[in-house]
Enzyme design. Sequence first.
Site, short mmCIF file in Angstrom:
data_model
loop_
_atom_site.label_atom_id
_atom_site.label_comp_id
_atom_site.label_asym_id
_atom_site.label_seq_id
_atom_site.Cartn_x
_atom_site.Cartn_y
_atom_site.Cartn_z
N GLU A 156 0.88 -1.27 -0.03
CA GLU A 156 -0.12 -0.11 0.07
C GLU A 156 0.84 1.16 0.00
O GLU A 156 0.82 2.31 0.76
CB GLU A 156 -0.86 0.17 1.12
CG GLU A 156 -1.98 -0.95 1.02
CD GLU A 156 -3.15 -0.96 1.90
OE1 GLU A 156 -3.07 -0.39 3.13
OE2 GLU A 156 -4.19 -1.64 1.72
N GLU A 315 -6.23 -8.21 -1.05
CA GLU A 315 -6.59 -8.03 0.18
C GLU A 315 -8.03 -7.96 0.33
O GLU A 315 -8.67 -7.24 -0.44
CB GLU A 315 -6.01 -6.99 1.10
CG GLU A 315 -4.51 -7.52 1.32
CD GLU A 315 -4.11 -6.07 2.33
OE1 GLU A 315 -4.72 -5.41 3.16
OE2 GLU A 315 -2.80 -5.93 2.38
C1 GLA Z 1 -4.19 -2.82 4.91
C2 GLA Z 1 -2.62 -3.51 4.98
C3 GLA Z 1 -2.64 -4.75 5.78
C4 GLA Z 1 -3.41 -4.51 6.79
C5 GLA Z 1 -5.08 -4.37 6.50
C6 GLA Z 1 -5.91 -4.22 7.54
O1 GLA Z 1 -5.01 -3.15 3.68
O2 GLA Z 1 -2.16 -3.51 3.67
O3 GLA Z 1 -1.25 -4.80 6.05
O4 GLA Z 1 -3.08 -3.69 7.55
O5 GLA Z 1 -5.04 -3.11 5.86
O6 GLA Z 1 -7.05 -4.42 7.12
#
Ligand code: GLA
Length: 678
Positions: A156, A315
């Site tokens: 991210e 994710e």
């Molecule tokens: C983000 C991060 C992850 C985790 C999630 C939790 O998307 O990339 O490492 O912290 O949030 O929802």
Amino acid sequence: MEKKMLFPQIKGLIHGGDYNPDQWLDRPDILKEDIRLMKKAGVNSVTLGVFSWAACEPVEGEFHFEWMEDIIENLYQNGIYTVLSTPSGARPAWLDAAYPEAMRVDDRGVRNRHGVRHNHCMTSLKFREKTAVIDQMLARRLGKHPGVILYHISNELGGACYCPLCAQKFRDYLALKFEGDIEKLNKAWWTSFWSHHYNSFDQIEPLFANGETSVMGLTLEWRRFTTANMADFMEHEIRVLRAETPDIPVTTNFMRLYEHLDYRKMAPKLDVVSWDNYPVFHNDWESLGDTLAETSFQHAVMRSLKRDTPFMMMESAPGLVNWHPVNKLKRPGVHRLSCLQAVACGSDSVQYFQWRKGRGSYEQFHGAVVDHNGSEDTRVFREVAEVGELLRRLSPVAGTLCRPKAALLFDWDNRWAIWDTRALADSTKKYEETCLDFYRAFLRLGVDMDVVGSEEDLSGYRLVVAPMLYMLQPKTASRLTEFVNGGGQLLATYFTGYVDTDQLCFLGGFPGDGLSELFGLTSEEIDTYYPSDRNGVRLADGSVWEVRDYAEILKVKDARVLGVYTGEFYQGTPALTCKAHGQGRAYYAAARSSASQMTPLFEKMLAQAGIPAKKLPQGVEYHERCAGEERYGFYLNSTPNPVTLEGVTGLELLTGEILQGGLALKPMGAAVVQSFLR
Ligand code: GLA
Ligand code: ZN
């Protein structure tokens, strides 16, 4: 169009997610159990190494990859592949202690202290050097393992740094862009205003919160620079990996319509687009159907970043998250529906954050496939395992693509320009919401849209909606004109074509850059309403669309007037127009009305475009993927009621049933219907 398999090794869709065994290295029993449970849940891929820097390089220059190597091998032996992440999303303490310049400086010029994550200076040569070292070691040690299918850069990527190094890089970026000529910059930024003239590039500062925020050109360039610098950092990592293992594809996980990075500039540097999907399910402001429709819009944004390959949902939460304002449980069946929606919209993966809940710290209560109780006998585990089984049944879908014939124009620069411009009313500008509103209205008609940039080639589409295209990039007007001249149906709205790419107003009438001719009109004034103000647009059939927020007063030259204002001092003047160019048409909606009220216009445009619409019951979504002669129609029912649809034939892949006309969807039910074009 053939199938584009992301990973030929996996002959189907990907199911898995973030796996953090480095939190459990002292518990071999748990690591062993993980494999058993993964197989039980139908997991065929895990993402390893996100934030694992300290485990891989506990002190500077001392590397430990043996634990990860064992895990990758063990997973592989059990049929589970690895997405290998570089660890640059968070820095170990030794790094910040030795090289404080790696820590980010905030927008008031204060340097962060060591801690948290995603907070590096992307310019720092030291940080880049250290990243290159660990990435190279990682690729060398693990990248050649047959279990490794994909690299995941950092995590991210986001935010911006305001340190002296970044400030200087910003100046260098500007000097390059304006060919070393400060007067070119002064002209583009209109700095004769308020005595803002610069004598040299050295005088320019980043967009400090307590600094220059009144020069729209600077604001925009800072945002563009932030993307460029982030992309440059990402490329730095990619280069290191490619030098070691050139054949492994690369991704990084994007975050919805993240505000601060223009993903359209980053996506071309990746082999696969992936993103993290965390809808706020069951909130108290919208229906589940609306939450899903919004999610489908976000999927469309991601899909459209690389239209000729499936994307990945890198994710999502198996259960709940721990960072929403209210961390509510996902209701039974919602997980299944939202996973199928991702695939419906073009994702070839369903991945989670995370596999197993950690015991402590920030994310200890974030949902995971395996809870603290360690049991497979939980609702969440069962739902995940069910999804695993459904994805297995959907294997033939892998590699197929969504190929909408309709597109929505969404431009990041335009978005930033609209935010920053001192015009309209800040509380009602709502560019993103307006785009979503249009998208949703088409979705209700069973019509998928791509979400494309304003300079993209539009020739593959037959219908384009371009809401609030305030800023025209150099090629926007010609793209739109070509599109309409080629027989396309185009709809633009109020607040179109006011400024160029430097955010300088077009002279000689809006919409500028030749679009006045395309639409056959100019917009003389724009009226901003208070939230309680209302007007209307009366159409030829007597129906009236309610108008809120914005209404432009038009001078129509050679367009047909389809609707006029019902009120205000401009009552009776044109509010909806159309100018034909052969088979193509350029529609202009001068005022803001809800897209649901405008639906009869969309139906007409779809008919003109030759795109079939479907009458779907409220709360039911339809998406389609295809390759060659294969078609996969996805039906998703987000309502608590059973729904029956007529005229659906083919093989329903989730149940194996052959449909000969009628499709019955259970409450929260879904169907994936395979058919073949003859
Ligand atoms: C983000 C991060 C992850 C985790 C999630 C939790 O998307 O990339 O490492 O912290 O949030 O929802
Ligand atoms: Zn910096």
